[in-house]
Design a protein around this motif. Structure first.
Motif, PDB file in Angstrom:
ATOM      1  N   ASP A 101      -4.498  -0.989  10.877  1.00 35.84           N
ATOM      2  CA  ASP A 101      -5.579  -1.107   9.888  1.00 35.84           C
ATOM      3  C   ASP A 101      -5.676  -2.525   9.329  1.00 35.84           C
ATOM      4  OD1 ASP A 101      -6.303   1.697   9.861  1.00 35.84           O
ATOM      5  OD2 ASP A 101      -4.425   2.047   8.781  1.00 35.84           O
ATOM      6  N   GLY A 149      -0.076   1.991  -3.501  1.00 33.31           N
ATOM      7  CA  GLY A 149      -1.460   2.142  -3.053  1.00 33.31           C
ATOM      8  C   GLY A 149      -1.758   3.522  -2.509  1.00 33.31           C
ATOM      9  N   THR A 150      -2.557   3.552  -1.451  1.00 32.64           N
ATOM     10  CA  THR A 150      -3.013   4.823  -0.878  1.00 32.64           C
ATOM     11  C   THR A 150      -1.962   5.493   0.001  1.00 32.64           C
ATOM     12  OG1 THR A 150      -3.904   3.780   1.126  1.00 32.64           O
ATOM     13  CG2 THR A 150      -5.342   3.867  -0.824  1.00 32.64           C
ATOM     14  N   ARG A 151      -0.979   4.730   0.448  1.00 32.21           N
ATOM     15  CA  ARG A 151       0.052   5.198   1.369  1.00 32.21           C
ATOM     16  C   ARG A 151      -0.554   5.704   2.676  1.00 32.21           C
ATOM     17  NH1 ARG A 151       5.621   7.027  -0.906  1.00 32.21           N
ATOM     18  NH2 ARG A 151       5.832   5.569  -2.637  1.00 32.21           N
ATOM     19  N   THR A 152      -1.597   5.048   3.129  1.00 30.24           N
ATOM     20  CA  THR A 152      -2.265   5.468   4.356  1.00 30.24           C
ATOM     21  C   THR A 152      -2.340   4.370   5.416  1.00 30.24           C
ATOM     22  OG1 THR A 152      -4.447   4.827   3.499  1.00 30.24           O
ATOM     23  CG2 THR A 152      -3.721   7.099   3.088  1.00 30.24           C
ATOM     24  N   LEU A 153      -2.199   3.110   5.035  1.00 31.83           N
ATOM     25  CA  LEU A 153      -2.424   2.026   5.983  1.00 31.83           C
ATOM     26  C   LEU A 153      -1.309   1.922   7.018  1.00 31.83           C
ATOM     27  CD1 LEU A 153      -3.673  -0.872   3.660  1.00 31.83           C
ATOM     28  CD2 LEU A 153      -5.035   0.774   4.967  1.00 31.83           C
ATOM     29  N   ASP A 182       0.833  -1.208   0.000  1.00 33.22           N
ATOM     30  CA  ASP A 182       0.000   0.000   0.000  1.00 33.22           C
ATOM     31  C   ASP A 182       0.864   1.253   0.000  1.00 33.22           C
ATOM     32  OD1 ASP A 182      -2.655   1.469   0.504  1.00 33.22           O
ATOM     33  OD2 ASP A 182      -1.408   2.141   2.188  1.00 33.22           O
ATOM     34  N   HIS A 183       1.996   1.208   0.701  1.00 35.14           N
ATOM     35  CA  HIS A 183       2.868   2.383   0.779  1.00 35.14           C
ATOM     36  C   HIS A 183       3.845   2.463  -0.391  1.00 35.14           C
ATOM     37  CE1 HIS A 183       1.882   4.357   4.626  1.00 35.14           C
ATOM     38  NE2 HIS A 183       1.384   3.161   4.922  1.00 35.14           N
TER      39      HIS A 183
END
Length: 205
Positions: A124, A116-120, A112-113
């Motif tokens: 999470d 992806g969104t780079r938020t998880l 994700d990082h």
């Protein structure tokens, strides 16, 4: 096209994940010398087996953290024993459930990082309370990280922060070094999990 520097690391990652999945899911296990041994799929009992006292594992959130743990990391009804830095010393012995959860969370959140969104964060990531869900989660996480590797070009391999995984120094390292390190995580945790399977089987004679 896969960059030449990345190709052997991608091949190593894929092989390590396939081998670990095979050792966990059965019905046969390749010991590495071409000989196959019949083995059943990982059971819930084996997934949560604590071979020594005071193990760290995954637990129902309603039960609270285990010995020397300060919290249960992750999302959902189950969590993984955790503690802030500095961690307990000597390190707690960890179960198959803990090791597989840690590895799957790393792969999924790192992906994700990267693409992806780079938020998880690890809080999470849903923790699996049974073996079947844990095996499926590992395969999903491995596929996500493989997609991140396949998306990388030559420039990305030398870019610091291309992977901004928030737990550790990943964002300070060139991506090629992150790829190398993640492979080592799969290899060494995979070996630990395989050994625990051997010990669990041997205890029954």
């Amino acid at each position: 096209m896969t960059p030449p520097r990345l190709a052997p690391l991608l091949e190593q990652f894929s092989f390590a994940c396939e081998r670990l999945s095979g050792r966990l899911a059965g019905p046969v296990m390749d010991s590495g010398d071409g000989a196959e041994t019949r083995t059943g799929p990982l059971t819930d009992e084996e997934y949560l087996w604590e071979p020594v006292p005071d193990c760290w594992s995954v637990r129902r959130r309603s039960e609270g953290p285990g010995p020397r743990a300060a919290s249960l990391a992750g999302a959902g009804d189950w969590g993984r024993d955790a503690a802030p830095y500095p961690h307990p010393w000597p390190p707690p012995f960890t179960t198959v459930a803990w090791r597989l959860s840690h590895l799957s969370e790393l792969l999924f959140v790192a992906a994700d990082h990267t693409i992806g969104t780079r938020t998880l964060t690890r809080d999470d990531y849903a923790i699996s309370g049974n073996a079947a869900e844990a095996l499926a989660a590992f395969d999903t996480a491995a596929a996500a990280w493989r997609a991140a590797l396949e998306a990388a070009d030559e420039a990305a391999l030398d870019t610091k922060g291309h992977c901004a995984y928030p737990h550790g120094s990943y964002d300070e390292e060139p991506f090629i070094e992150v790829v190398w390190w993640v492979n080592q995580e799969v290899l060494h945790h995979g070996a630990e999990i395989a050994l625990l399977r051997d010990l669990y089987r041997a205890r029954r004679g």
